[in-house]
Motif scaffolding. Structure first.
Motif, PDB file in Angstrom:
ATOM      1  N   UNK A  59       0.821  -1.301   0.077  1.00 54.27           N
ATOM      2  CA  UNK A  59       0.052   0.009  -0.103  1.00 54.27           C
ATOM      3  C   UNK A  59       0.893   1.306  -0.068  1.00 54.27           C
ATOM      4  N   UNK A  60       1.877   1.201   0.833  1.00 61.03           N
ATOM      5  CA  UNK A  60       2.937   2.304   0.689  1.00 61.03           C
ATOM      6  C   UNK A  60       3.242   2.550  -0.668  1.00 61.03           C
ATOM      7  N   UNK A  61       3.649   1.331  -1.312  1.00 56.32           N
ATOM      8  CA  UNK A  61       4.351   1.557  -2.868  1.00 56.32           C
ATOM      9  C   UNK A  61       3.502   2.075  -3.593  1.00 56.32           C
ATOM     10  N   UNK A  62       2.108   1.651  -3.792  1.00 57.37           N
ATOM     11  CA  UNK A  62       1.116   2.170  -4.775  1.00 57.37           C
ATOM     12  C   UNK A  62       0.521   3.475  -4.514  1.00 57.37           C
ATOM     13  N   UNK A  63       0.499   3.894  -3.160  1.00 64.69           N
ATOM     14  CA  UNK A  63      -0.045   5.266  -2.888  1.00 64.69           C
ATOM     15  C   UNK A  63       0.937   6.252  -3.096  1.00 64.69           C
ATOM     16  N   UNK A  64       2.328   5.771  -3.018  1.00 66.28           N
ATOM     17  CA  UNK A  64       3.325   6.765  -3.566  1.00 66.28           C
ATOM     18  C   UNK A  64       3.533   6.874  -4.989  1.00 66.28           C
ATOM     19  N   UNK A  65       3.224   5.957  -5.679  1.00 71.17           N
ATOM     20  CA  UNK A  65       3.238   5.602  -7.207  1.00 71.17           C
ATOM     21  C   UNK A  65       2.411   6.609  -7.423  1.00 71.17           C
ATOM     22  N   UNK A  66       0.899   6.505  -7.103  1.00 71.97           N
ATOM     23  CA  UNK A  66      -0.135   7.267  -7.464  1.00 71.97           C
ATOM     24  C   UNK A  66      -0.031   8.823  -7.242  1.00 71.97           C
ATOM     25  N   UNK A  67       0.748   8.919  -6.080  1.00 73.28           N
ATOM     26  CA  UNK A  67       1.016  10.650  -5.845  1.00 73.28           C
ATOM     27  C   UNK A  67       2.033  11.112  -6.754  1.00 73.28           C
ATOM     28  N   UNK A  68       3.115  10.231  -7.103  1.00 73.71           N
ATOM     29  CA  UNK A  68       4.097  10.657  -8.316  1.00 73.71           C
ATOM     30  C   UNK A  68       3.553  11.052  -9.464  1.00 73.71           C
ATOM     31  N   UNK A  69       2.619  10.016  -9.957  1.00 77.07           N
ATOM     32  CA  UNK A  69       1.969  10.106 -11.187  1.00 77.07           C
ATOM     33  C   UNK A  69       1.072  11.370 -11.133  1.00 77.07           C
ATOM     34  N   UNK A  70       0.407  11.395 -10.450  1.00 77.76           N
ATOM     35  CA  UNK A  70      -0.711  12.628 -10.275  1.00 77.76           C
ATOM     36  C   UNK A  70      -0.266  13.991 -10.230  1.00 77.76           C
ATOM     37  N   UNK A 273       7.534  -2.469  -5.021  1.00 76.69           N
ATOM     38  CA  UNK A 273       7.515  -2.698  -3.568  1.00 76.69           C
ATOM     39  C   UNK A 273       9.110  -2.640  -3.218  1.00 76.69           C
ATOM     40  N   UNK A 274       9.922  -3.202  -3.964  1.00 75.74           N
ATOM     41  CA  UNK A 274      11.377  -3.297  -3.886  1.00 75.74           C
ATOM     42  C   UNK A 274      12.092  -2.026  -4.066  1.00 75.74           C
ATOM     43  N   UNK A 275      11.813  -1.193  -5.002  1.00 74.61           N
ATOM     44  CA  UNK A 275      12.078   0.312  -5.417  1.00 74.61           C
ATOM     45  C   UNK A 275      11.994   1.098  -4.034  1.00 74.61           C
ATOM     46  N   UNK A 276      10.588   1.048  -3.743  1.00 75.46           N
ATOM     47  CA  UNK A 276      10.095   1.874  -2.526  1.00 75.46           C
ATOM     48  C   UNK A 276      10.606   1.431  -1.073  1.00 75.46           C
ATOM     49  N   UNK A 277      10.936   0.262  -0.986  1.00 75.42           N
ATOM     50  CA  UNK A 277      11.590  -0.393   0.279  1.00 75.42           C
ATOM     51  C   UNK A 277      12.963   0.142   0.581  1.00 75.42           C
ATOM     52  N   UNK A 278      13.580   0.097  -0.764  1.00 79.55           N
ATOM     53  CA  UNK A 278      15.114   0.546  -0.921  1.00 79.55           C
ATOM     54  C   UNK A 278      15.740   1.735  -0.915  1.00 79.55           C
ATOM     55  N   UNK A 279      14.496   2.792  -1.097  1.00 77.50           N
ATOM     56  CA  UNK A 279      14.683   4.231  -1.320  1.00 77.50           C
ATOM     57  C   UNK A 279      14.795   4.904   0.085  1.00 77.50           C
ATOM     58  N   UNK A 280      15.319   6.310   0.091  1.00 75.51           N
ATOM     59  CA  UNK A 280      15.584   6.651   1.370  1.00 75.51           C
ATOM     60  C   UNK A 280      14.173   7.265   1.896  1.00 75.51           C
ATOM     61  N   UNK A 281      13.260   7.871   0.633  1.00 78.67           N
ATOM     62  CA  UNK A 281      11.940   8.250   0.759  1.00 78.67           C
ATOM     63  C   UNK A 281      11.246   7.263   0.183  1.00 78.67           C
ATOM     64  N   UNK A 282       9.804   6.898   0.379  1.00 79.64           N
ATOM     65  CA  UNK A 282       9.095   5.967  -0.411  1.00 79.64           C
ATOM     66  C   UNK A 282       8.792   6.642  -2.040  1.00 79.64           C
ATOM     67  N   UNK A 283       8.401   7.957  -1.739  1.00 80.65           N
ATOM     68  CA  UNK A 283       8.159   8.759  -2.921  1.00 80.65           C
ATOM     69  C   UNK A 283       9.275   8.536  -4.054  1.00 80.65           C
ATOM     70  N   UNK A 284      10.676   8.795  -3.622  1.00 83.56           N
ATOM     71  CA  UNK A 284      11.549   8.492  -4.434  1.00 83.56           C
ATOM     72  C   UNK A 284      11.818   7.363  -4.988  1.00 83.56           C
ATOM     73  N   UNK A 285      11.608   6.518  -4.557  1.00 87.81           N
ATOM     74  CA  UNK A 285      11.756   4.917  -5.003  1.00 87.81           C
ATOM     75  C   UNK A 285      10.486   4.866  -5.879  1.00 87.81           C
ATOM     76  N   UNK A 286       9.202   5.498  -5.696  1.00 85.52           N
ATOM     77  CA  UNK A 286       8.401   5.149  -6.755  1.00 85.52           C
ATOM     78  C   UNK A 286       8.330   5.932  -7.869  1.00 85.52           C
TER      79      UNK A 286
END
Length: 302
Positions: A59-70, A273-286
């Motif tokens: 959920x952290x992964x997809x919410x940050x993904x959509x935040x970045x997209x929008x 999920x892997x990108x987000x988990x390994x980034x300093x900030x979830x949004x950066x990974x997304x």
């Protein structure tokens, strides 16, 4: 002489009228162009789109993904971290615009039943091969079914290590304990706490049983197995939907359509999920994942 002055005054008056008329036409044209521009961009405004987030890995992964997209599209997006019960209440009241993770037909069936008349649950799904169940480490060779648990109650200290109390899967697990007559207690905590318990147990080759789901990164890190569920209490294959407040589709028709176009497979969500988990900030990974998968994202937001 007076006659000449009078004629000159008339000429000047006519010139002024002509200039004012021309300015009026220019302003009308400008206003018309401005109105047209506003009509074409009405959906993107200064108001926040609020998306509910639960502290689960996917959920952290997809919410940050959509935040970045929008936000790339010009929207102002805020993520609100809530538990599932409060999430649904906020959607019903209109304090929240969207929640991106509704598991059906089993895990979140209670929320669908309670809120189906006041919250819009999507028919569209973004993930179609989800699975939920009780898991144990692979090295527990003698435990392969939920029906084996009572026989090994002392091995687990009579405890199932759970996560968020308001999660649909936790409610299903409580029902499962009754239906299987398990002599176990379900411990509520958080996903993060549960994952720490699993990690420490596996590293020390100790027993543990917990409710888990796929997609989830933990299956790529540790050898875990789902216990057989003869009564099928967790259901078979689950599909993940999204939910939006009433009126959201009218206020943001493009975003609503993009949510419905959204589709991911196991490899794609696992990588995100892997990108987000390994980034300093979830949004950066997304954002990094989006850059690597722009063609896929473009299919959603055509």
């Amino acid at each position: 002489m007076n006659k000449w002055k009078k004629e000159l005054s008339i000429i000047l008056l006519l010139l002024v009228v002509a200039v004012l008329t021309a300015c009026g036409n220019t302003n009308d044209a400008s206003n018309s162009e401005q109105t047209g521009e506003e009509e074409s961009t009405t959906e993107v405004n200064g108001e926040e789109i609020t998306i509910g987030q639960i502290n689960w890995a996917e959920n952290i992964a997809v919410t940050n993904m959509w935040k970045a997209i929008l936000e790339e599209k010009g929207y102002n997006v805020k993520l609100n971290v809530l538990d599932m019960g409060v999430m649904m209440q906020a959607l019903e009241s209109g304090d929240l615009d969207a929640h991106l993770e509704i598991w059906l037909p089993v895990q979140d069936a209670n929320y669908l039943e309670e809120y189906q008349d006041t919250v819009n649950f999507s028919e569209a799904t973004w993930f179609d091969t989800a699975k939920v169940g009780l898991v144990v480490p692979e090295y527990l060779e003698e435990v392969n079914s939920i029906e084996d648990l009572n026989e090994h109650k002392e091995l687990f200290d009579g405890q199932i290590v759970g996560f968020d109390a308001g999660a649909g899967t936790m409610d299903v697990t409580k029902e499962l304990i009754d239906d299987y007559n398990l002599e176990f207690d379900l411990l509520a905590s958080s996903e993060a706490t549960m994952l720490v318990e699993i990690r420490e147990s596996v590293e020390n080759r100790e027993p543990i049983v917990a409710p888990l789901w796929t997609p989830h990164w933990i299956f790529s890190k540790y050898d875990l197995k789902f216990l057989e569920d003869p009564q099928n209490k967790y259901g078979g294959v689950e599909k993940i939907h999204h939910a939006i407040r009433e009126g959201f589709s009218e206020d943001y028709p493009n975003v609503s359509e993009w949510f419905n176009n959204w589709k991911m497979n196991d490899e794609q969500i696992g990588e995100l999920i892997d990108y987000v988990e390994n980034a300093e900030e979830p949004l950066d990974g997304a954002k990094e994942w989006i850059d690597e998968n722009q063609e896929l994202v473009d299919e959603w937001v055509e």
